[in-house]
Design a protein around this motif. Structure first.
Motif, mmCIF file in Angstrom:
data_model
loop_
_atom_site.group_PDB
_atom_site.id
_atom_site.type_symbol
_atom_site.label_atom_id
_atom_site.label_comp_id
_atom_site.label_asym_id
_atom_site.label_seq_id
_atom_site.Cartn_x
_atom_site.Cartn_y
_atom_site.Cartn_z
ATOM 1 N N GLN A 30 0.825 -1.211 0.000
ATOM 2 C CA GLN A 30 0.000 0.000 0.000
ATOM 3 C C GLN A 30 0.862 1.266 0.000
ATOM 4 O OE1 GLN A 30 -2.380 -1.026 3.580
ATOM 5 N NE2 GLN A 30 -4.109 -0.400 2.326
ATOM 6 N N VAL A 31 2.147 1.113 -0.345
ATOM 7 C CA VAL A 31 3.033 2.280 -0.343
ATOM 8 C C VAL A 31 3.367 2.677 -1.778
ATOM 9 C CG1 VAL A 31 5.338 3.118 0.318
ATOM 10 C CG2 VAL A 31 4.031 1.693 1.907
ATOM 11 N N VAL A 32 3.140 3.938 -2.100
ATOM 12 C CA VAL A 32 3.541 4.452 -3.414
ATOM 13 C C VAL A 32 4.572 5.561 -3.216
ATOM 14 C CG1 VAL A 32 1.365 3.840 -4.543
ATOM 15 C CG2 VAL A 32 1.613 6.109 -3.555
ATOM 16 N N PHE A 33 5.396 5.762 -4.222
ATOM 17 C CA PHE A 33 6.515 6.697 -4.105
ATOM 18 C C PHE A 33 6.505 7.629 -5.313
ATOM 19 C CE2 PHE A 33 11.516 6.782 -3.886
ATOM 20 C CZ PHE A 33 11.465 8.108 -3.470
ATOM 21 N N ALA A 34 6.199 8.909 -5.057
ATOM 22 C CA ALA A 34 6.164 9.910 -6.129
ATOM 23 C C ALA A 34 7.321 10.888 -5.936
ATOM 24 C CB ALA A 34 4.840 10.656 -6.080
ATOM 25 N N GLY A 35 7.425 11.872 -6.807
ATOM 26 C CA GLY A 35 8.450 12.899 -6.642
ATOM 27 C C GLY A 35 9.244 13.071 -7.919
ATOM 28 N N VAL A 36 9.497 14.329 -8.248
ATOM 29 C CA VAL A 36 10.124 14.648 -9.526
ATOM 30 C C VAL A 36 11.638 14.384 -9.495
ATOM 31 C CG1 VAL A 36 10.509 17.114 -9.030
ATOM 32 C CG2 VAL A 36 9.966 16.392 -11.355
ATOM 33 N N GLY A 37 12.199 14.229 -8.288
ATOM 34 C CA GLY A 37 13.652 14.049 -8.196
ATOM 35 C C GLY A 37 14.037 12.942 -7.242
ATOM 36 N N LYS A 38 13.669 11.723 -7.582
ATOM 37 C CA LYS A 38 14.043 10.603 -6.700
ATOM 38 C C LYS A 38 15.526 10.286 -6.919
ATOM 39 C CE LYS A 38 9.497 8.469 -7.581
ATOM 40 N NZ LYS A 38 9.101 9.189 -8.803
ATOM 41 N N SER A 39 16.293 10.217 -5.843
ATOM 42 C CA SER A 39 17.722 9.909 -6.009
ATOM 43 C C SER A 39 17.897 8.395 -6.182
ATOM 44 C CB SER A 39 18.505 10.379 -4.776
ATOM 45 O OG SER A 39 18.176 9.566 -3.668
ATOM 46 N N ASP A 40 19.080 7.995 -6.661
ATOM 47 C CA ASP A 40 19.353 6.561 -6.830
ATOM 48 C C ASP A 40 19.219 5.837 -5.486
ATOM 49 O OD1 ASP A 40 20.060 7.714 -9.213
ATOM 50 O OD2 ASP A 40 21.870 6.495 -9.500
ATOM 51 N N GLN B 158 13.408 9.896 -18.384
ATOM 52 C CA GLN B 158 14.742 9.530 -17.902
ATOM 53 C C GLN B 158 14.640 8.741 -16.586
ATOM 54 O OE1 GLN B 158 17.457 12.812 -17.178
ATOM 55 N NE2 GLN B 158 19.179 11.536 -17.823
ATOM 56 N N GLU B 159 13.725 9.173 -15.719
ATOM 57 C CA GLU B 159 13.555 8.448 -14.447
ATOM 58 C C GLU B 159 13.163 6.988 -14.707
ATOM 59 O OE1 GLU B 159 10.630 10.137 -11.634
ATOM 60 O OE2 GLU B 159 10.519 8.153 -10.715
ATOM 61 N N LEU B 160 12.321 6.796 -15.719
ATOM 62 C CA LEU B 160 11.881 5.436 -16.057
ATOM 63 C C LEU B 160 13.090 4.549 -16.385
ATOM 64 C CD1 LEU B 160 9.067 4.166 -16.386
ATOM 65 C CD2 LEU B 160 9.045 4.970 -18.751
ATOM 66 N N THR B 161 14.007 5.093 -17.168
ATOM 67 C CA THR B 161 15.179 4.284 -17.564
ATOM 68 C C THR B 161 16.105 4.039 -16.365
ATOM 69 O OG1 THR B 161 16.467 6.209 -18.253
ATOM 70 C CG2 THR B 161 15.140 5.173 -19.941
ATOM 71 N N ILE B 162 16.198 5.028 -15.477
ATOM 72 C CA ILE B 162 17.072 4.857 -14.301
ATOM 73 C C ILE B 162 16.474 3.792 -13.367
ATOM 74 C CG2 ILE B 162 18.018 6.015 -12.234
ATOM 75 C CD1 ILE B 162 19.357 6.844 -14.898
ATOM 76 N N ILE B 163 15.164 3.850 -13.151
ATOM 77 C CA ILE B 163 14.537 2.834 -12.282
ATOM 78 C C ILE B 163 14.745 1.451 -12.908
ATOM 79 C CG2 ILE B 163 12.343 1.972 -11.325
ATOM 80 C CD1 ILE B 163 11.422 4.860 -11.018
ATOM 81 N N ASN B 164 14.610 1.387 -14.231
ATOM 82 C CA ASN B 164 14.815 0.099 -14.911
ATOM 83 C C ASN B 164 16.241 -0.417 -14.670
ATOM 84 O OD1 ASN B 164 13.956 -1.998 -16.809
ATOM 85 N ND2 ASN B 164 15.543 -1.105 -18.133
ATOM 86 N N ASP B 165 17.242 0.476 -14.837
ATOM 87 C CA ASP B 165 18.647 0.063 -14.648
ATOM 88 C C ASP B 165 18.891 -0.418 -13.217
ATOM 89 O OD1 ASP B 165 19.051 0.833 -17.218
ATOM 90 O OD2 ASP B 165 20.130 2.697 -16.745
ATOM 91 N N LEU B 166 18.360 0.358 -12.258
ATOM 92 C CA LEU B 166 18.608 0.005 -10.846
ATOM 93 C C LEU B 166 17.887 -1.293 -10.484
ATOM 94 C CD1 LEU B 166 18.411 3.591 -9.269
ATOM 95 C CD2 LEU B 166 20.459 2.219 -9.643
ATOM 96 N N ALA B 167 16.692 -1.485 -11.042
ATOM 97 C CA ALA B 167 15.949 -2.731 -10.767
ATOM 98 C C ALA B 167 16.688 -3.916 -11.391
ATOM 99 C CB ALA B 167 14.532 -2.620 -11.317
ATOM 100 N N LYS B 168 17.201 -3.697 -12.612
ATOM 101 C CA LYS B 168 17.936 -4.775 -13.304
ATOM 102 C C LYS B 168 19.150 -5.198 -12.468
ATOM 103 C CE LYS B 168 18.194 -4.871 -17.909
ATOM 104 N NZ LYS B 168 18.562 -4.316 -19.228
ATOM 105 N N ALA B 169 19.860 -4.219 -11.934
ATOM 106 C CA ALA B 169 21.060 -4.524 -11.126
ATOM 107 C C ALA B 169 20.702 -5.379 -9.909
ATOM 108 C CB ALA B 169 21.728 -3.219 -10.685
ATOM 109 N N LYS B 170 19.472 -5.282 -9.463
ATOM 110 C CA LYS B 170 19.044 -6.077 -8.297
ATOM 111 C C LYS B 170 18.246 -7.294 -8.723
ATOM 112 C CE LYS B 170 18.579 -2.238 -5.031
ATOM 113 N NZ LYS B 170 19.438 -2.732 -3.936
#
Ligand code: LLP
Length: 391
Positions: free
Chosen positions: A86-96, A116-128
């Motif tokens: 039930q937790v969502v995370f918004a914000g225009v500048g989420k850090s890594d 750009q945020e979409l691609t960064i989240i994808n990269d960070l998720a892939k790394a995990k």
């Protein structure tokens, strides 16, 4: 309105502080929950409005979700007991660092605000070796008819992705192996009192969901954000916002596909009326043109009036108290009610008519539960402002 017992209690306390009426908070939460449940709507509490631990616990106990805008808010939500689903995370500048924290916590969804945020989240998720669930925050260009400082859904605002970028969003989503698209998210502003604004938002949401469905992206979640306003002028007569009217607009105008979830992110409407900032008069300055009440609270404790020219009702609760033995006279005077901070903008309100006021009187600034204590600062090396709760 404060009872005589409450006033007696205040008199023994050091000021300033925020006073929380947890009974009113519970009544407000119940009203919201009942109105939302009627249509099967899900409500997330926008934690940015107030993250006092007791307030959070009370809200969590009503089964609401949490809308977070920082890694620390995600951590606090989970520590309070909000379920990760039930937790969502918004914000225009989420850090890594914040994205990684939310991935580790396996939250329900990221509300993504740029390609750009979409691609960064994808990269960070892939790394995990994880998959991140995302909702795309779309800037719908709908005017919220509220103060321009708290308007978020116009093309000129920094928030969300503009509708002309949707093809690029679709392309990016297709290329992101570690992203699962779950829906679309909107938030057009805060302190919205004209409910017809939400009808315009529904029309845009319907258009956007058709676009995604037509392009092969099933929309499981429609998140309409928050923004419902409160009555700053009549905190006693009108303490609970019109949740029924608010949700009914969405029931009437949103095209909800069977099986789809409708989510909301309310902050102010849930917590604003349940707190007041309580301070004392330090000095009364009588001038030729102006009288000043100098309080022991200022913009460091409550910045909304100074930052947004926001009206918040000010009361001399020592002199207003009926039968308290404190009421000495009936004369009324006009005051500029100011704080002690070395800034000329440190004024809560000009030309307030109050009972004649004296050093030591208790002053309440009402409807201060949302964006009050959370926006306090230590400017001038002031003490951090604390909380007092109703018993
Ligand atoms: N969802 C998102 C993405 C938001 O940005 C906000 C508030 C909310 C939900 C909750 O909005 P609410 O229901 O509380 O209106 N400090 C300002 C208000 C800033 C609102 C920021 N975003 C004030 O004191 O008026």
């Amino acid at each position: 309105m404060f009872s005589i017992d409450t006033l007696t209690r205040f008199q023994a306390l050091e000021t300033p502080f925020y006073f929380y009426d947890l009974g009113l908070l519970s009544q407000t939460l119940k009203a919201c929950k009942t109105a939302a449940d009627k249509y099967g709507f899900h409500v997330h509490y926008a934690m940015k409005a107030n993250f006092d631990p007791k307030v959070l616990e009370t809200i969590q106990s009503f089964g609401l979700g949490a809308d977070c805008v920082s890694g620390n808010e995600v951590k606090a939500a989970i520590a309070t007991g909000f379920r990760k689903e039930q937790v969502v995370f918004a914000g225009v500048g989420k850090s890594d660092k914040e994205i990684n924290l939310a991935l580790d916590a396996d939250i329900f969804s990221f509300n993504v605000e740029s390609i750009q945020e979409l691609t960064i989240i994808n990269d960070l998720a892939k790394a995990k070796d994880k998959t991140a669930r995302v909702a795309i925050r779309i800037n719908p260009n709908v005017d919220a008819h509220t103060h321009h400082f708290i308007t978020t859904g116009l093309d000129e605002n920094k928030f969300g992705i503009n509708s002309w970028q949707l093809s690029e969003v679709a392309e990016t989503l297709r290329s992101c192996s570690n992203i699962q698209f779950i829906g679309i998210h909107f938030h057009i502003g805060s302190q919205i009192t004209d409910l017809t604004v939400y009808k315009s938002l529904c029309i845009r949401i319907n258009e956007m969901q058709t676009w995604f469905e037509d392009h092969g992206f099933p929309v499981k979640v429609l998140n309409a954000g928050g923004g419902l306003g409160v009555d700053y002028h009549h905190p006693d007569q009108d303490p609970i916002p019109d949740f029924e009217g608010y949700f009914k607009v969405f029931k009437d105008f949103l095209n909800v596909i069977p099986g789809q979830e409708v989510h909301f992110e309310l902050g102010r409407a849930l917590v604003a009326q349940s707190a007041s900032l309580i301070s004392r008069v330090l000095y009364v300055k009588y001038g030729q043109k102006k009288n000043f009440l100098v309080l022991d609270a200022g913009m460091t404790e409550l910045i909304r009036p100074m930052l947004y020219q926001a009206y918040m009702k000010i009361e001399n609760i020592s002199r207003n108290a009926q039968d308290s033995g404190l009421k000495t006279q009936d004369s009324r005077l006009k005051y500029d009610v100011v704080g002690p901070i070395c800034e000329s903008t440190d004024c809560f309100q000009k030309d307030v008519t109050l009972q004649e006021s004296f050093r030591g009187d208790l002053i309440a600034v009402r409807t201060a539960g949302a964006y009050g204590q959370v926006m306090a600062s230590r400017y001038n090396l002031r003490d951090a402002v604390g909380s007092v709760y109703s018993e």
